[in-house]
Design a protein around this motif. Structure first.
Motif, PDB file in Angstrom:
ATOM      1  N   GLN A 137     -22.674  34.894  -3.900  1.00 52.41           N
ATOM      2  CA  GLN A 137     -22.126  33.992  -5.102  1.00 52.41           C
ATOM      3  C   GLN A 137     -20.922  33.265  -4.608  1.00 52.41           C
ATOM      4  O   GLN A 137     -20.850  31.976  -4.842  1.00 52.41           O
ATOM      5  N   ASP A 138     -20.016  33.745  -3.954  1.00 51.61           N
ATOM      6  CA  ASP A 138     -18.918  33.035  -3.499  1.00 51.61           C
ATOM      7  C   ASP A 138     -19.328  31.941  -2.450  1.00 51.61           C
ATOM      8  O   ASP A 138     -18.816  30.558  -2.428  1.00 51.61           O
ATOM      9  N   GLN A 139     -20.136  32.256  -1.770  1.00 49.63           N
ATOM     10  CA  GLN A 139     -20.940  31.041  -0.487  1.00 49.63           C
ATOM     11  C   GLN A 139     -21.379  30.070  -1.304  1.00 49.63           C
ATOM     12  O   GLN A 139     -21.464  28.839  -1.003  1.00 49.63           O
ATOM     13  N   LYS A 140     -22.230  30.412  -2.563  1.00 47.08           N
ATOM     14  CA  LYS A 140     -22.627  29.325  -3.477  1.00 47.08           C
ATOM     15  C   LYS A 140     -21.715  28.455  -3.953  1.00 47.08           C
ATOM     16  O   LYS A 140     -21.698  27.260  -4.062  1.00 47.08           O
ATOM     17  N   THR A 141     -20.822  29.213  -4.352  1.00 52.56           N
ATOM     18  CA  THR A 141     -19.424  28.244  -5.036  1.00 52.56           C
ATOM     19  C   THR A 141     -18.975  27.265  -3.967  1.00 52.56           C
ATOM     20  O   THR A 141     -18.698  26.231  -4.213  1.00 52.56           O
ATOM     21  N   ALA A 142     -18.799  27.987  -2.725  1.00 49.82           N
ATOM     22  CA  ALA A 142     -18.241  26.947  -1.597  1.00 49.82           C
ATOM     23  C   ALA A 142     -19.087  25.872  -1.430  1.00 49.82           C
ATOM     24  O   ALA A 142     -18.680  24.834  -1.033  1.00 49.82           O
ATOM     25  N   ALA A 143     -20.447  26.100  -1.518  1.00 49.28           N
ATOM     26  CA  ALA A 143     -21.567  25.137  -1.065  1.00 49.28           C
ATOM     27  C   ALA A 143     -21.436  24.017  -2.097  1.00 49.28           C
ATOM     28  O   ALA A 143     -21.504  22.740  -1.931  1.00 49.28           O
ATOM     29  N   GLU A 144     -21.418  24.347  -3.373  1.00 47.21           N
ATOM     30  CA  GLU A 144     -21.177  23.527  -4.601  1.00 47.21           C
ATOM     31  C   GLU A 144     -19.995  22.670  -4.563  1.00 47.21           C
ATOM     32  O   GLU A 144     -20.032  21.425  -4.769  1.00 47.21           O
ATOM     33  N   MET A 145     -18.999  23.170  -4.025  1.00 41.49           N
ATOM     34  CA  MET A 145     -17.670  22.346  -3.850  1.00 41.49           C
ATOM     35  C   MET A 145     -17.601  21.552  -2.373  1.00 41.49           C
ATOM     36  O   MET A 145     -16.267  21.007  -2.299  1.00 41.49           O
TER      37      MET A 145
END
Length: 219
Positions: A137-145
């Motif tokens: 989920q953290d990696q998804k957050t990074a990708a979204e940002m």
């Protein structure tokens, strides 16, 4: 505020310490998270920093494995409280900086004990499916940002900006000082994003922050 980090990186270790000092002295209450980042660009950055050939697959695989396991351990430590989790993170980074060795179970357990973690709970959580999902989920957050490198700091609700802003955490200390003191940052320079009106419209409706660079003449 989000700080995307390498959980075993010495550069990130010092950036985290600086930011924690700034937050402790800030006039306003600042909500912040340290987020482990693992992607192709971040791995390449570390390989170049350590003067490793990009074709050295053994070194690359070792690095990816170490960052991944350290990230899971950091997530597991956070389950026992944010302060203990941050102490654990700084502890493993300090050990890695001192020893120059591969990240090991021994380093993780020692850091857990010195950070006041429940060892049995930590061992269970570091191997749990929930921890792995939390990391993803953290990696998804990074990708979204649109965050690809560490250490990157992303801030929201900054005076004068309608969207989030992203900066190199190592080059932005004085700018962060101004922001945390409640002042409007003076020396931020927006990178060329093409059509700015369209970009601003996009940023207001998405989590992707505006990329910012620091005026190199001043820092």
């Amino acid at each position: 505020m989000y700080l995307f980090i390498n959980p075993i990186g010495s550069i990130c270790y010092h950036a985290e310490q600086n930011i924690l000092d700034l937050i402790n002295g800030a006039k306003e209450d600042i909500r912040f998270r340290f987020i482990p980042l693992l992607n192709m660009n971040s791995v390449q950055d570390v390989m170049e920093l350590n003067e490793k050939s990009q074709n050295n697959l053994a070194a690359r695989n070792k690095l990816v494995t170490d960052i991944y396991h350290a990230s899971l351990d950091f997530k597991a430590a956070l389950f026992q409280g944010k302060k203990r989790g941050r102490r654990f993170l700084l502890n493993i980074q300090k050990q890695m900086e001192d020893s120059k060795n591969r990240y090991t179970d021994e380093i993780a357990i020692q850091a857990a004990m010195e950070s006041g973690l429940d060892e049995e709970m930590f061992i269970h959580d570091r191997n749990s499916e929930f921890t792995a999902k939390s990391f993803m989920q953290d990696q998804k957050t990074a990708a979204e940002m649109n965050v690809e490198h560490h250490p990157t700091v992303v801030l929201f609700n900054v005076e004068g900006y309608d969207c989030g802003i992203a900066m190199d955490a190592c080059k932005s200390y004085h700018v962060l000082q101004e922001i945390f003191a409640g002042e409007k940052p003076k020396d931020l320079v927006e990178k060329d994003c093409g059509c700015q009106s369209q970009m601003n419209s996009f940023l207001k409706s998405n989590r992707t922050p505006l990329k910012i660079q620091i005026d190199s003449n001043n820092y």
